[in-house]
Design an enzyme around this catalytic site. Sequence first.
Site, PDB file in Angstrom:
ATOM      1  N   GLY A  10       0.801  -1.004  -0.097  1.00 34.66           N
ATOM      2  CA  GLY A  10      -0.170   0.058   0.093  1.00 34.66           C
ATOM      3  C   GLY A  10       0.507   1.245  -0.023  1.00 34.66           C
ATOM      4  O   GLY A  10       1.928   1.344   0.641  1.00 34.66           O
ATOM      5  N   GLY A  12      -0.632   4.728   0.311  1.00 32.65           N
ATOM      6  CA  GLY A  12      -1.436   5.646   0.975  1.00 32.65           C
ATOM      7  C   GLY A  12      -0.493   6.502   1.306  1.00 32.65           C
ATOM      8  O   GLY A  12       1.141   6.502   1.975  1.00 32.65           O
ATOM      9  N   LYS A  38      -2.021  -1.533  -5.886  1.00 33.72           N
ATOM     10  CA  LYS A  38      -2.557  -1.595  -7.029  1.00 33.72           C
ATOM     11  C   LYS A  38      -2.147  -0.749  -7.854  1.00 33.72           C
ATOM     12  O   LYS A  38      -2.516  -0.851  -9.864  1.00 33.72           O
ATOM     13  CB  LYS A  38      -3.750  -1.665  -6.703  1.00 33.72           C
ATOM     14  CG  LYS A  38      -4.311  -0.592  -6.205  1.00 33.72           C
ATOM     15  CD  LYS A  38      -6.020  -0.373  -6.574  1.00 33.72           C
ATOM     16  CE  LYS A  38      -6.335  -2.415  -5.389  1.00 33.72           C
ATOM     17  NZ  LYS A  38      -7.549  -1.940  -5.323  1.00 33.72           N
ATOM     18  N   GLU A 170     -18.206  17.451   4.787  1.00 31.90           N
ATOM     19  CA  GLU A 170     -16.916  18.044   3.371  1.00 31.90           C
ATOM     20  C   GLU A 170     -17.357  17.302   1.720  1.00 31.90           C
ATOM     21  O   GLU A 170     -17.026  18.112   1.139  1.00 31.90           O
ATOM     22  CB  GLU A 170     -15.491  17.677   3.847  1.00 31.90           C
ATOM     23  CG  GLU A 170     -14.397  17.472   4.606  1.00 31.90           C
ATOM     24  CD  GLU A 170     -13.107  17.624   4.963  1.00 31.90           C
ATOM     25  OE1 GLU A 170     -12.692  15.721   4.087  1.00 31.90           O
ATOM     26  OE2 GLU A 170     -12.665  18.092   5.528  1.00 31.90           O
ATOM     27  N   ASP A 301      -5.524   2.915   8.716  1.00 30.22           N
ATOM     28  CA  ASP A 301      -6.943   2.452   8.333  1.00 30.22           C
ATOM     29  C   ASP A 301      -7.590   0.974   8.399  1.00 30.22           C
ATOM     30  O   ASP A 301      -8.303   0.513   9.305  1.00 30.22           O
ATOM     31  CB  ASP A 301      -7.938   3.354   7.572  1.00 30.22           C
ATOM     32  CG  ASP A 301      -8.286   4.409   7.105  1.00 30.22           C
ATOM     33  OD1 ASP A 301      -8.015   4.806   8.040  1.00 30.22           O
ATOM     34  OD2 ASP A 301      -8.638   4.914   6.463  1.00 30.22           O
ATOM     35  N   ALA A 318      -5.515   9.972   8.744  1.00 30.21           N
ATOM     36  CA  ALA A 318      -4.145  10.093   7.664  1.00 30.21           C
ATOM     37  C   ALA A 318      -3.396  10.245   8.568  1.00 30.21           C
ATOM     38  O   ALA A 318      -2.027  10.362   8.732  1.00 30.21           O
ATOM     39  CB  ALA A 318      -4.196  11.463   6.086  1.00 30.21           C
ATOM     40  N   GLN A 319      -3.562  11.646   9.257  1.00 33.99           N
ATOM     41  CA  GLN A 319      -2.881  12.226  10.275  1.00 33.99           C
ATOM     42  C   GLN A 319      -1.902  11.023  11.125  1.00 33.99           C
ATOM     43  O   GLN A 319      -0.688  11.143  11.077  1.00 33.99           O
ATOM     44  CB  GLN A 319      -3.335  13.458  11.299  1.00 33.99           C
ATOM     45  CG  GLN A 319      -2.714  13.939  12.437  1.00 33.99           C
ATOM     46  CD  GLN A 319      -3.233  14.727  13.436  1.00 33.99           C
ATOM     47  OE1 GLN A 319      -3.250  15.722  14.029  1.00 33.99           O
ATOM     48  NE2 GLN A 319      -5.044  14.716  13.217  1.00 33.99           N
ATOM     49  N   LYS A 379      -6.760  24.696   6.741  1.00 30.74           N
ATOM     50  CA  LYS A 379      -7.244  23.028   5.707  1.00 30.74           C
ATOM     51  C   LYS A 379      -5.902  23.056   4.600  1.00 30.74           C
ATOM     52  O   LYS A 379      -5.724  22.214   4.272  1.00 30.74           O
ATOM     53  CB  LYS A 379      -8.209  23.602   5.639  1.00 30.74           C
ATOM     54  CG  LYS A 379      -8.980  21.948   4.190  1.00 30.74           C
ATOM     55  CD  LYS A 379      -9.011  20.931   5.100  1.00 30.74           C
ATOM     56  CE  LYS A 379      -9.453  19.552   5.026  1.00 30.74           C
ATOM     57  NZ  LYS A 379      -9.225  18.496   5.970  1.00 30.74           N
TER      58      LYS A 379
END
Length: 405
Positions: A10, A12, A38, A170, A301, A318-319, A379
């Site tokens: 992964g 990410g 992937k 969001e 996750d 993500a943090q 943000k």
Amino acid sequence: MRKPKIVILGAGYGGLMTAVSLQKLVGQNEADIVLVNKNDYHYETTWLHEASAGTLHHDRVRYEIRDVIDRNKVEFVQDTAVQVNKEEKKVILEKSEINYDYLVIALGGESETFGIKGLKEYAFGISNVNSSRQLREHIEYQFATYNMEEDKKDERLSIVVGGAGFTGIEFLGELTNRVPELCHEYDVDFHKVKIICVEAAPTVLPGFDPELVNYAVSQLERKGVEFLIGTAIKECTPEGIFVAKGEDEPREIKAGTVVWAAGVRGNSIIEKSGFEAMRGRVKVEKDLRVPGFDNLFIIGDSSLFINEEINRPYPPTAQIAMQQGQTCAKNIAALIRNKTDLDQFKPDIKGTVCSLGEDDAIGVVYGKKLTGAKAAFMKKVVDNRSLFMIGGVPLVLKKGKFNIF
Ligand code: FAD
Ligand code: NAD
């Protein structure tokens, strides 16, 4: 002597952060590092609500993995992981197999539909570039088709968002900015468009600061969102959804677009590979290893890390995934040097900012509440920071958000 092989599944936030940290920490002669993903690109999951609403092109939310790794130190393999055989220290990929000495599973999460009928078939998700592109195109198709039909179907212009967590809110922020543009582009009367958000809990953004929640709700209502709070989606059909408040009989809401943004679970590979898991997430040790496996880390996750102050898992963010990537890299570097004293992961939560569209947001940063332009500015700082952490200034210049005022 044979070099140990480190495999990261992964690319990410968690996986890529592990790879770029390891390439700094580990010498070329110390280990072979392989990164498997992937796609040949990384996408910013945290920007997908923008690509889904069509306020940001999907190419803006992704970048080539090979551009941010040191190819002398990290081998990139584009392939899809199918299963992990932890006893044989082997990963089955779609096109090949790969053996490892150390494995990092950072495959992210998947949408959690809680077995609700019809969601998998008929609802759209905000999970990756493909799903975001499909959702944006579907909404545009509904607008484009509306005026083509003699017998106008107003429900084509109804969009239901399931879940008023951070993802749902969001997305609504972006959607409410996009809808006036769509109406103009496709000659559709704005008053015909309905945007409905269905939330099962008694409040929007359960658990978040009530004053900020009120701000978000009133801003979104002002832009046309109707909230159905304390109301759960019970079924999704090709025509829309069935919802119910408490024990009431379910009622139908017809809608041309249903978006399911009501939760995530770990990657299905976790359960397929026989890990003990809760909703696809493995409870990891403080050093981020899987209990009983000295060479196996799970981060992001697909992992579950307990906040001991409240005895509940940290939310999947993500943090946290990026911070875990840094700790995981340090710990693997220590292990290949035969050190046994590993770092204990301690999340350093700097705050949470929830966007309400390009120009508005709410947030708590270092304990300080923010709303409006200041929060929207923050943000973008957060978004740029994550690019900086992976690819430094060059990546920020290439992909960063500079429309900050
Ligand atoms: P991901 O970043 O999802 O990466 C997983 C990677 O694995 C992907 O590259 C994927 O392609 C790859 N992959 C998956 N399956 C396979 C396979 N079988 N084989 C090979 N590769 C595979 N969190 C925040 O902290 N702040 C925010 O503002 C925020 N905003 C968000 C907004 C949205 C719209 C969403 C949906 C989430 C948001 N989150 C936010 C949550 C955050 O995005 C996730 O917690 C984070 O992405 C998890 O990181 P990860 O590394 O575990 O997985
Ligand atoms: P979530 O689990 O946080 O929220 C899902 C919402 O859906 C909940 O409020 C839940 O009550 C509701 N829900 C569940 N079942 C329902 C049903 N049947 N009908 C109607 N509503 C239902 O999920 P999320 O918003 O996708 O967030 C996932 C993770 O990503 C979280 O950890 C979140 O903190 C993180 N995230 C963070 C940001 C940010 O920091 N700006 C943005 C997006 C996501």
